[in-house]
Design an enzyme around this catalytic site. Sequence first.
Site, PDB file in Angstrom:
ATOM      1  N   ARG A 276      42.604  26.423  35.193  1.00 31.00           N
ATOM      2  CA  ARG A 276      42.370  27.661  34.441  1.00 31.00           C
ATOM      3  C   ARG A 276      43.401  27.911  33.340  1.00 31.00           C
ATOM      4  O   ARG A 276      43.079  28.375  32.256  1.00 31.00           O
ATOM      5  CB  ARG A 276      42.385  28.802  35.451  1.00 31.00           C
ATOM      6  CG  ARG A 276      41.756  30.037  34.978  1.00 31.00           C
ATOM      7  CD  ARG A 276      41.613  30.984  36.123  1.00 31.00           C
ATOM      8  NE  ARG A 276      40.389  30.775  36.861  1.00 31.00           N
ATOM      9  CZ  ARG A 276      40.087  31.403  37.985  1.00 31.00           C
ATOM     10  NH1 ARG A 276      40.921  32.277  38.500  1.00 31.00           N
ATOM     11  NH2 ARG A 276      38.945  31.176  38.607  1.00 31.00           N
ATOM     12  N   SER A 373      41.506  32.791  46.072  1.00 30.58           N
ATOM     13  CA  SER A 373      42.158  34.072  46.392  1.00 30.58           C
ATOM     14  C   SER A 373      41.437  34.827  47.503  1.00 30.58           C
ATOM     15  O   SER A 373      42.087  35.397  48.385  1.00 30.58           O
ATOM     16  CB  SER A 373      42.298  34.957  45.158  1.00 30.58           C
ATOM     17  OG  SER A 373      41.059  35.139  44.545  1.00 30.58           O
TER      18      SER A 373
HETATM   19  C1  SIN Z   1      35.589  33.305  38.644  1.00 26.73           C
HETATM   20  O1  SIN Z   1      34.516  33.542  39.190  1.00 26.73           O
HETATM   21  O2  SIN Z   1      35.711  32.638  37.621  1.00 26.73           O
HETATM   22  C2  SIN Z   1      36.828  33.861  39.242  1.00 26.73           C
HETATM   23  C3  SIN Z   1      37.083  33.249  40.539  1.00 26.73           C
HETATM   24  C4  SIN Z   1      38.519  33.331  40.863  1.00 26.73           C
HETATM   25  O3  SIN Z   1      39.306  33.977  40.206  1.00 26.73           O
HETATM   26  O4  SIN Z   1      38.918  32.668  41.813  1.00 26.73           O
END
Ligand code: SIN
Length: 528
Positions: A276, A373
């Site tokens: 990410r 999370s």
């Molecule tokens: C998302 O659905 O992109 C967020 C999931 C996350 O933050 O773990």
Amino acid sequence: MDRIISKTDAVIVGSGLAGLMAALQLSKKMNVIVVTKTSLGAGNSEKAQGGIAAAVSKGDNFFLHMKDTLNAGSKFNNQHSVKALLEQSPLVMNELIRLNVPFDKAENGEFHRTREGAHSLRRIFHAGGDATGSNIMKHLKEAVKHQVKIKEHLLIHDVILQGSKSIGVVGKDKEGKVHEIYAPLTILAAGGCGELYSVTSNSKESTGDGVAIAFRAGARIIDMEFIQFHPTMLLTTGETPCLVSEAVRGEGGILVNQEHEPIMEGIHPQKDLAPRSVVAKAVHDEWQKGNKVFLSINRIPHFTKRFPTIAAACKKNSINPAEGMLPVRPGAHFMMGGVAVNEYGETTIPGLFAIGETACTGMHGANRLASNSLLEGAAMALLLADKLSRPSFNASENQAERLDDIEVEVNLPSRIEIQQMMDQYCGIIKNKEELTKLKDWLADYFDVIRAPASHSFSAEGTIIINMLTAAWMITNACLLRTESRGAHLREDFHKEDDSWSSREIVWQGRQMKPIVKEKEYSYESITG
Ligand code: SIN
């Protein structure tokens, strides 16, 4: 001032997934009060889209999940926590299924699993398409309702201490009445601090309350420099920001610029499904170049059915998913740091525990792996509840250390002012000059950050102080860590520096200056 006094075995501050799961389990063996500053369940868990990662299917295994978690976290993770928490995955999934959470199924009748950034395979369970959090919370709320005492609209501002031990919490309700709740076991599960930024996937409740309360109690807090930005928030004009789940990329979405050129080509071998922090930086860089960024969803069949929450947000903002291009930009998403705990949520203060986003087990390292999370919050709740037994003593007002209400003369800033400062000086990419400006601005509020929260503040005043406290820890830690690692990106120190790989930035004993320490992960058990 009149006080409303309650006594219980365990008090839980916060009512997201971690808080309610802990409440549900603990209530099987003790009396539990859950306190929440707004309404039951309001917070980030409710908004979770992608799902919950669990390596419980054929072809997957615990070690692969562990490897992905460590790679995403820039190997800054606490491996012991990663192992202990991931090992809980089957129990967490069983518990959620037992609660009747309707995880989506594929045509063959097996649970459908999606993929998200930095996962080597499909292992994300989801419900209602992209409404995983709200489905989980609906069933959890239903389950706890009859088992625990719930106090809504009560803003806790401090831990009540007896010497170095926690014996409960104190706060104010919306009528301004002071509540003291005495309990040998106090559990902070108050979420993160995304509300520090103007663009965030977080709920309005995410104002750093948990870390601020723990800071004022003198607990150890670590890793606050690691704030994760999600690459894809729907670009809206109004007041309805909405996350565009990474699962959209997992199902074939591609990030492109206004020329329809894929932006992740050549940046990372995993392209749109890179960790990410890598994708968020790439989207940010495009914006800096003056480009616009879109998520091309042309390759996703039945988008509206698979992602109803996102489709509804598009509609609200006059964006037509059928056109195949969702305008996106990054937004603040997750606090990897927090109250230093082991996998059972034990803090450095006897009787005080922290779980979920408020806590830092070190599981996420410098950058959390997608959908880890919800798993961490639930796993910690199960481990904590398993470890704790009903206390054999009571906590009461006679034991409380009374702090004088300190009158502090200060004009507090508004939320918007804090957000503007954080956006401008502590965004995705940071540097010394800007962080120093922010630090100097925050220093004007030193007295309120360091003082125990006072009953004389309004609810919003207390929340602002919590936000300033979290901002102070983040800014100083970002300044100190002179390297880039995971989600912590410094343009003046743009590489990882090995000398920082084993060092953590620690806040302790209500000191306004952090210290840099070699990481240590062994905590003495304080519950016996
Ligand atoms: C998302 O659905 O992109 C967020 C999931 C996350 O933050 O773990």
